[in-house]
Every structure is written in C-alpha cells, then in structure tokens.
Design a protein around this motif. Sequence first.
Motif, PDB file in Angstrom:
ATOM      1  N   PHE A 117      55.040  35.761 -15.418  1.00 14.74           N
ATOM      2  CA  PHE A 117      54.182  36.723 -15.035  1.00 14.74           C
ATOM      3  C   PHE A 117      53.290  37.224 -16.390  1.00 14.74           C
ATOM      4  CE2 PHE A 117      52.428  41.144 -14.180  1.00 14.74           C
ATOM      5  CZ  PHE A 117      51.621  40.749 -13.242  1.00 14.74           C
TER       6      PHE A 117
ATOM      7  N   TYR B 194      51.588  34.953  -7.941  1.00 14.66           N
ATOM      8  CA  TYR B 194      50.277  35.835  -8.022  1.00 14.66           C
ATOM      9  C   TYR B 194      49.163  35.169  -7.576  1.00 14.66           C
ATOM     10  CZ  TYR B 194      49.017  32.730 -12.055  1.00 14.66           C
ATOM     11  OH  TYR B 194      48.757  31.642 -12.857  1.00 14.66           O
TER      12      TYR B 194
ATOM     13  N   HIS C  96      49.292  45.346  -8.531  1.00 15.42           N
ATOM     14  CA  HIS C  96      47.969  44.587  -8.783  1.00 15.42           C
ATOM     15  C   HIS C  96      47.466  45.221  -9.824  1.00 15.42           C
ATOM     16  CE1 HIS C  96      47.149  43.970  -4.327  1.00 15.42           C
ATOM     17  NE2 HIS C  96      48.191  43.421  -4.676  1.00 15.42           N
TER      18      HIS C  96
ATOM     19  N   ILE D 177      44.392  40.155 -10.997  1.00 11.79           N
ATOM     20  CA  ILE D 177      45.519  39.518 -10.765  1.00 11.79           C
ATOM     21  C   ILE D 177      46.335  40.489  -9.800  1.00 11.79           C
ATOM     22  CG2 ILE D 177      47.028  40.180 -12.692  1.00 11.79           C
ATOM     23  CD1 ILE D 177      47.877  37.452 -12.881  1.00 11.79           C
ATOM     24  N   ARG D 178      46.987  39.781  -9.015  1.00  9.33           N
ATOM     25  CA  ARG D 178      48.023  40.436  -7.791  1.00  9.33           C
ATOM     26  C   ARG D 178      49.415  39.803  -7.875  1.00  9.33           C
ATOM     27  NH1 ARG D 178      43.985  40.467  -2.489  1.00  9.33           N
ATOM     28  NH2 ARG D 178      42.269  41.977  -3.397  1.00  9.33           N
ATOM     29  N   PHE D 179      50.342  40.674  -8.239  1.00  7.83           N
ATOM     30  CA  PHE D 179      51.725  40.176  -8.286  1.00  7.83           C
ATOM     31  C   PHE D 179      52.440  40.430  -7.044  1.00  7.83           C
ATOM     32  CE2 PHE D 179      55.862  41.112 -10.815  1.00  7.83           C
ATOM     33  CZ  PHE D 179      56.366  39.834 -10.554  1.00  7.83           C
ATOM     34  N   HIS D 180      52.873  39.380  -6.395  1.00  2.00           N
ATOM     35  CA  HIS D 180      53.554  39.476  -5.263  1.00  2.00           C
ATOM     36  C   HIS D 180      54.946  38.786  -4.804  1.00  2.00           C
ATOM     37  CE1 HIS D 180      49.288  40.258  -2.829  1.00  2.00           C
ATOM     38  NE2 HIS D 180      49.786  41.271  -3.398  1.00  2.00           N
TER      39      HIS D 180
END
Length: 197
Positions: free
Chosen positions: A103, A169, A138, A149-152
């Motif tokens: 990430f 992401y 996010h 960027i969105r970290f999921h």
Amino acid sequence: MTFGLSDYEQTSHTLPLFSSDKSDTGPQAVKSFVYKINEHDYSLFHSVFPTDVHDYIHRDEEHAKQLAKQFTDQAKQQSYLKFGSTIEDRISPMFEGTVLRSFEEALSQRMATLSVEEQEQLQVTNHPASGRGEKIVHVFSLKTGEDLIRFHVRRDQPPKQGHWFNFHYHVASDNYEHHYPLASIYWGKDVPPLWKA
C-alpha cells in the motif's frame, strides 16, 4: 513565482587538453548548486521559460515517499481499529509485512504524480467501516474533496477454500471501479468476526 535552476561546478583539478599523463588527477567531484530566480527580478525570465509559468509543476518524489510513509502509519492504526484484537492477533505479521508495504508503495507512486502543493493538501480519513464494510482509509484532497486512493478490505469465501481477507485499493482515474490487489490473507474455515470499527 520562483523556480530553481541547477548549475554544476567542478573542482579545481582539471586535465589539460592534451596530456599523456594517465594519473588520477581528473575531476574529483561534481557539486550541484540551485539558484532561485524570481520571475519579477529576472528580465530574461520569460525567455528562459517561454511558456506560461503555471505550466511548470514542482514535484518532489522524496516528499511523496515521506508523506506515503506517514499516511501508511495512519492506515495501520485505522486498520487495527477496524480489525479488533481477534483478527489483528491472527493476521498482523502478514498484514504488516505484505499489505502495508504494498500500500505504501502504491500510495507513494500516486502521490509522486502530484505537485508539492497538491501533496500538502492530502489527508487521511479516520473512520473505517464496521460490520462487513470494506473501507479502511481514503486519502483525499482537502482542496477538492476528491479521494486520491481508497484502501479497502473485502471478505472472500471461495468454494471449499475457507475465508480470506482481500486487501486492495481504488483510484480516481477509473472512477474507483477497478480493484488493484495488494494481497489476500487466509483466515481459516471458520467465519471471521465482524469488523469492530
């Protein structure tokens, strides 16, 4: 607007134009100097920079890497808040060793494409999703409100393969539709607890 220009200066050791001497008396080092030039104080400014000065973007990869590390540390804290102690205890070595490292690299690459001013406007959200929600953090711009960027994390249960946590992401360039994989971590055959956050 101020711009930096690089110039190079060699040390005083130089070889004569014609020399049969092959000793090691050549230049020992090259030093880099940066001169700041103010647009209004330099009469040749627009000759040197023929296009509009707003077309030049100051990017700093080192600054992007430092911010990415800081934001990844915040993402780690938010992740453990989301996981709760049961999940954290079981997956933390793989999560820290693989997911967070991947990430941070992805975030650094995305941030390096931004100007320093745009990098300075970035923040990390503080409310990961609970229950079965995917959101960890996010990274978004305070100026535009848009997520960089969105970290999921998604819960997967492939047939007869147990339960997995799929970390990925999303990015703005494809309207957050594509899943960019970071890593999947195996949980086991039993159903994992719901997210605590």
